[in-house]
Design a protein around this motif. Structure first.
Motif, PDB file in Angstrom:
ATOM      1  N   UNK A   1       0.841  -1.207   0.000  1.00  0.00           N
ATOM      2  CA  UNK A   1       0.000   0.000   0.000  1.00  0.00           C
ATOM      3  C   UNK A   1       0.868   1.246   0.000  1.00  0.00           C
ATOM      4  N   UNK A   2       1.927   1.258   0.813  1.00  0.00           N
ATOM      5  CA  UNK A   2       2.852   2.383   0.841  1.00  0.00           C
ATOM      6  C   UNK A   2       3.485   2.594  -0.535  1.00  0.00           C
ATOM      7  N   UNK A   3       3.904   1.516  -1.177  1.00  0.00           N
ATOM      8  CA  UNK A   3       4.520   1.630  -2.510  1.00  0.00           C
ATOM      9  C   UNK A   3       3.523   2.171  -3.529  1.00  0.00           C
ATOM     10  N   UNK A   4       2.277   1.712  -3.458  1.00  0.00           N
ATOM     11  CA  UNK A   4       1.236   2.175  -4.386  1.00  0.00           C
ATOM     12  C   UNK A   4       0.975   3.668  -4.204  1.00  0.00           C
ATOM     13  N   UNK A   5       0.784   4.081  -2.945  1.00  0.00           N
ATOM     14  CA  UNK A   5       0.502   5.492  -2.666  1.00  0.00           C
ATOM     15  C   UNK A   5       1.694   6.356  -3.056  1.00  0.00           C
ATOM     16  N   UNK A   6       2.907   5.902  -2.765  1.00  0.00           N
ATOM     17  CA  UNK A   6       4.102   6.668  -3.097  1.00  0.00           C
ATOM     18  C   UNK A   6       4.227   6.875  -4.597  1.00  0.00           C
ATOM     19  N   UNK A   7       3.974   5.816  -5.356  1.00  0.00           N
ATOM     20  CA  UNK A   7       4.109   5.924  -6.811  1.00  0.00           C
ATOM     21  C   UNK A   7       3.082   6.895  -7.386  1.00  0.00           C
ATOM     22  N   UNK A   8       1.835   6.790  -6.927  1.00  0.00           N
ATOM     23  CA  UNK A   8       0.805   7.702  -7.424  1.00  0.00           C
ATOM     24  C   UNK A   8       1.084   9.134  -6.994  1.00  0.00           C
ATOM     25  N   UNK A   9       1.537   9.323  -5.745  1.00  0.00           N
ATOM     26  CA  UNK A   9       1.782  10.667  -5.232  1.00  0.00           C
ATOM     27  C   UNK A   9       2.942  11.337  -5.969  1.00  0.00           C
ATOM     28  N   UNK A  10       3.981  10.569  -6.256  1.00  0.00           N
ATOM     29  CA  UNK A  10       5.104  11.144  -7.010  1.00  0.00           C
ATOM     30  C   UNK A  10       4.666  11.492  -8.430  1.00  0.00           C
ATOM     31  N   UNK A  11       3.821  10.658  -9.023  1.00  0.00           N
ATOM     32  CA  UNK A  11       3.301  10.967 -10.357  1.00  0.00           C
ATOM     33  C   UNK A  11       2.481  12.249 -10.315  1.00  0.00           C
TER      34      UNK A  11
ATOM     35  N   UNK B   1      -1.353   6.734 -27.070  1.00  0.00           N
ATOM     36  CA  UNK B   1      -1.647   5.561 -26.255  1.00  0.00           C
ATOM     37  C   UNK B   1      -1.659   5.968 -24.789  1.00  0.00           C
ATOM     38  N   UNK B   2      -2.022   5.003 -23.935  1.00  0.00           N
ATOM     39  CA  UNK B   2      -2.034   5.242 -22.494  1.00  0.00           C
ATOM     40  C   UNK B   2      -1.163   4.205 -21.800  1.00  0.00           C
ATOM     41  N   UNK B   3      -0.589   4.624 -20.673  1.00  0.00           N
ATOM     42  CA  UNK B   3       0.306   3.766 -19.903  1.00  0.00           C
ATOM     43  C   UNK B   3      -0.134   3.768 -18.447  1.00  0.00           C
ATOM     44  N   UNK B   4      -0.187   2.567 -17.852  1.00  0.00           N
ATOM     45  CA  UNK B   4      -0.525   2.431 -16.432  1.00  0.00           C
ATOM     46  C   UNK B   4       0.626   2.992 -15.599  1.00  0.00           C
ATOM     47  N   UNK B   5       0.339   3.992 -14.767  1.00  0.00           N
ATOM     48  CA  UNK B   5       1.372   4.644 -13.972  1.00  0.00           C
ATOM     49  C   UNK B   5       2.062   3.668 -13.031  1.00  0.00           C
ATOM     50  N   UNK B   6       1.309   2.707 -12.491  1.00  0.00           N
ATOM     51  CA  UNK B   6       1.892   1.763 -11.528  1.00  0.00           C
ATOM     52  C   UNK B   6       2.731   0.684 -12.213  1.00  0.00           C
ATOM     53  N   UNK B   7       2.166   0.042 -13.238  1.00  0.00           N
ATOM     54  CA  UNK B   7       2.841  -1.112 -13.843  1.00  0.00           C
ATOM     55  C   UNK B   7       3.665  -0.767 -15.072  1.00  0.00           C
ATOM     56  N   UNK B   8       3.375   0.364 -15.725  1.00  0.00           N
ATOM     57  CA  UNK B   8       4.063   0.720 -16.957  1.00  0.00           C
ATOM     58  C   UNK B   8       3.492   0.059 -18.195  1.00  0.00           C
ATOM     59  N   UNK B   9       2.436  -0.734 -18.044  1.00  0.00           N
ATOM     60  CA  UNK B   9       1.841  -1.440 -19.183  1.00  0.00           C
ATOM     61  C   UNK B   9       1.023  -0.490 -20.051  1.00  0.00           C
ATOM     62  N   UNK B  10       1.021  -0.770 -21.382  1.00  0.00           N
ATOM     63  CA  UNK B  10       0.185  -0.026 -22.310  1.00  0.00           C
ATOM     64  C   UNK B  10      -1.265  -0.488 -22.157  1.00  0.00           C
TER      65      UNK B  10
ATOM     66  N   UNK C   1     -11.856  -4.671  -7.169  1.00  0.00           N
ATOM     67  CA  UNK C   1     -11.497  -3.802  -6.048  1.00  0.00           C
ATOM     68  C   UNK C   1     -10.141  -3.132  -6.271  1.00  0.00           C
ATOM     69  N   UNK C   2     -10.075  -2.362  -7.340  1.00  0.00           N
ATOM     70  CA  UNK C   2      -8.797  -1.748  -7.691  1.00  0.00           C
ATOM     71  C   UNK C   2      -9.024  -0.433  -8.414  1.00  0.00           C
ATOM     72  N   UNK C   3      -7.951   0.327  -8.504  1.00  0.00           N
ATOM     73  CA  UNK C   3      -7.968   1.578  -9.261  1.00  0.00           C
ATOM     74  C   UNK C   3      -6.698   1.643 -10.090  1.00  0.00           C
ATOM     75  N   UNK C   4      -6.822   2.128 -11.320  1.00  0.00           N
ATOM     76  CA  UNK C   4      -5.647   2.327 -12.152  1.00  0.00           C
ATOM     77  C   UNK C   4      -5.631   3.782 -12.620  1.00  0.00           C
ATOM     78  N   UNK C   5      -4.440   4.322 -12.702  1.00  0.00           N
ATOM     79  CA  UNK C   5      -4.245   5.679 -13.194  1.00  0.00           C
ATOM     80  C   UNK C   5      -3.409   5.585 -14.465  1.00  0.00           C
ATOM     81  N   UNK C   6      -3.914   6.186 -15.538  1.00  0.00           N
ATOM     82  CA  UNK C   6      -3.275   6.100 -16.852  1.00  0.00           C
ATOM     83  C   UNK C   6      -2.795   7.475 -17.279  1.00  0.00           C
ATOM     84  N   UNK C   7      -1.620   7.486 -17.876  1.00  0.00           N
ATOM     85  CA  UNK C   7      -1.124   8.750 -18.439  1.00  0.00           C
ATOM     86  C   UNK C   7      -1.045   8.628 -19.950  1.00  0.00           C
TER      87      UNK C   7
END
Length: 623
Positions: A526-536, A595-604, A615-621
């Motif tokens: 959870x800490x890693x997930x929040x950290x990655x999204x917050x830095x993004x 295209x879009x990329x998943x901020x957490x996993x880097x997948x297209x 029960x999940x959320x994904x953020x795409x850039x």
């Protein structure tokens, strides 16, 4: 008012509670649901282009009605901006907004009437600034419970009636500084630190006037016995200055928590100036304690906490405002969190803003952020926000909707999206702070885990059968809530420990010691997930400043896009226990990314075939 009695408008069915047991009639002024909307199209080194997207009511805006504000300046058509009426576009000239080498344009507020004669939505064009407040992520580091950096200042109570949860635990300025130096806050994408009150509190323990009548120490900092010195159990003024300086080296601003509504009766100021305070006894002998709705401006929080009576006492206002200004100068802090705003009369807040603007903001050439705590409706919250008042407040109405949607699941995500829209509309022009919880409520994890269902007594569980997280789904709920929170505008706030799913019932159990080591797998992930999204978020103009467009809003599915002058992100949340595939398209006026990329996993990821795990959320850039 009829014969001295306030009456609601009997011909108007719309009303809200007035906070005193009655109803105020409401007239809604603003854009209709059929109005169009503004869209940030593109930006280069010279121009920012904004377009009006037609609604059902009108195809465009009325150019003659345009009003563009940049700070206190009214922009001039032709000189500061141009209008293409045929395309419904406004081109802002960045040079007219103060842009240039080393300068960031001032935000622009755009107001207009559409061709139907109705108000168009207010639109604020925000420009990213490394030194600004808008878009920062705030972290509330509760000093006594965060990290113990020096055992030399540890001094718990010797009172046998004080339980450990209500006593000093050793956290201090040195501990927070240590975590600043080791990069904890930078790894979490934090741009502002809110510290619990730093002033000296009493040495003894005091019994709560209301059940269950437990004894507490002043570990929290909200019982000032001196407004002029730091509490020695937290550290010296030199250590507080060092904390601020270390934060500034890393681009992190510091917010001090100011207690301005009340005082502890051991404070010499109370003994010297008793006329500055309201009385604890009412006619008939009833105690004026926590009558928050009945007597909001003079009620005492406890029988040892006299309440300031600022109205009619200009000397009290001058003294306390002057004290606030001195703390800014002594510490070089960047903002204040203001406690119990609705219990302090407006005369105080306007004078505080006036003095800070004159003595701090103008000499520094930068904004000093005033964020308030008013646990009430959006209408009440906004009474205290404005150019001559506060910059924003914590968004408690949205917090309640987040809790309903993600922790308790008693309301759908479509309801959450509607509540978010209300905040966006009513807080336009302010810098609000959305949150998942704070030190006055049980922890999000305790709600989400089922330990505290709706109607529970949070206080009772604080003393016995204290909750611990038992279900892995609690961390999934927390991550979904964080994905939503971190895509909100303004200054979202993380309450220490929520980034790992720390549990806790009501005060003081919600103020447990922070954990940094021996995290469980779920806490660490959870800490890693929040950290990655917050830095993004920290580097994403779209996530921080972009206008939001809802693509899907169902009971268990919420998908929305955020656009900032062609930069696009998409947030997709699936609250159901099953994977769901959805197909979404961006609005036709968007500049669609390749295209879009998943901020957490880097997948297209493809929007037309968007698979959402349970029960999940994904953020795409957009890339």
């Amino acid at each position: 008012v009829v014969d001295g009695q306030w009456l609601a408008d009997t011909s108007n069915p719309a009303g809200v509670p007035d906070g005193f047991g009655g109803i105020n009639s409401v007239v809604s002024v603003g854009a209709s649901s059929k109005a169009g909307r503004w869209h940030s199209v593109s930006m280069d080194s010279e121009t920012a282009l904004v377009a009006y997207i037609p609604g059902e009511a009108a195809t465009s805006f009325d150019p003659a009605s345009l009003l563009l504000l940049s700070g206190e300046k009214i922009l001039a058509r032709g000189g500061d901006y141009s209008v293409d009426e045929s395309r419904g576009e406004i081109a802002l000239k960045l040079s007219a907004l103060g842009s240039g080498p080393g300068k960031v344009p001032a935000d622009v507020t755009l107001c207009a009437i559409d061709k139907s004669g109705a108000p168009a939505p207010v639109f604020v064009v925000k420009f990213p600034s490394d030194g600004g407040w808008n878009g920062r992520l705030m972290y509330f580091a509760f000093t006594d419970r965060f990290h113990n950096g020096s055992a030399a200042n540890d001094r718990p109570s010797l009172d046998p009636d004080v339980e450990p949860a209500a006593d000093f635990r050793g956290g201090d300025f040195a501990g927070i500084t240590e975590k600043i130096r080791d990069g904890y806050f930078e790894r979490l994408g934090v741009g502002a630190l809110w510290l619990s009150p730093h002033v000296r509190n009493p040495d003894g323990a005091f019994r709560d006037a209301l059940p269950p009548h437990k004894k507490f120490t002043g570990y929290h900092g909200y019982w000032p016995v001196s407004f002029d010195e730091t509490d020695p159990r937290f550290g010296t003024i030199e250590e507080l200055r060092a904390l601020v300086a270390e934060a500034h080296k890393r681009g992190i601003k510091v917010i001090l928590d100011m207690v301005l509504n009340h005082i502890h009766d051991e404070n010499p100021l109370y003994k010297k100036n008793p006329g500055w305070f309201s009385g604890v006894k009412l006619p008939g002998g009833r105690k004026n304690i926590r009558l928050f709705d009945e007597r909001p401006l003079d009620t005492w929080f406890d029988d040892f906490l006299p309440d300031f009576a600022y109205e009619g006492n200009p000397a009290a206002v001058e003294y306390m405002v002057g004290n606030c200004v001195e703390w800014i100068k002594k510490t070089n802090c960047d903002g204040f969190r203001l406690d119990a705003v609705k219990h302090v009369p407006m005369v105080f807040w306007t004078e505080l803003r006036r003095r800070i603007r004159r003595e701090i903001e103008i000499p520094r050439g930068e904004m000093f952020y005033l964020v308030g705590e008013t646990i009430s409706s959006r209408e009440k919250i906004m009474e205290y926000v404005g150019f001559d008042r506060l910059d924003g407040q914590f968004d408690f109405p949205l917090y309640w909707a987040i809790k309903d949607a993600f922790a308790w699941e008693t309301k759908g995500l479509d309801h959450l999206d509607r509540e978010r829209l209300k905040s966006e509309s009513q807080y336009a022009g302010s810098i609000a702070s959305p949150l998942l919880g704070n030190h006055d409520f049980a922890r999000f994890a305790a709600f989400a885990d089922g330990a505290l269902p709706p109607g529970s007594d949070e206080k009772e569980r604080s003393w016995k059968n204290r909750p611990e997280v038992k279900n892995r789904s609690t961390y999934q709920k927390l991550r979904m809530a964080f994905a939503f929170l971190l895509s909100e505008p303004g200054v979202p706030m993380i309450y220490y420990g929520d980034e790992i799913g720390l549990s806790g019932a009501g005060d003081p159990d919600n103020r447990r010691a922070m954990k940094f080591d021996k995290l469980s797998r779920d806490e660490r992930e959870t800490l890693e997930y929040v950290s990655k999204l917050a830095r993004f978020r920290r580097g994403s103009n779209a996530l921080r400043f972009g206008e939001r467009h809802t693509l899907l809003a169902w009971e268990n599915i919420l998908v929305y896009a955020k656009n900032y002058f062609g930069e696009t992100t998409v947030v997709a949340i699936n609250r159901s226990p099953r994977p769901v595939e959805v197909s979404v398209e961006l609005p036709p006026f968007f500049k669609t990314p390749a295209s879009f990329e998943d901020v957490e996993s880097g997948k297209k990821i493809q929007l037309k075939k968007l698979l959402l795990p349970p029960m999940s959320a994904i953020v795409l850039r957009g890339v």
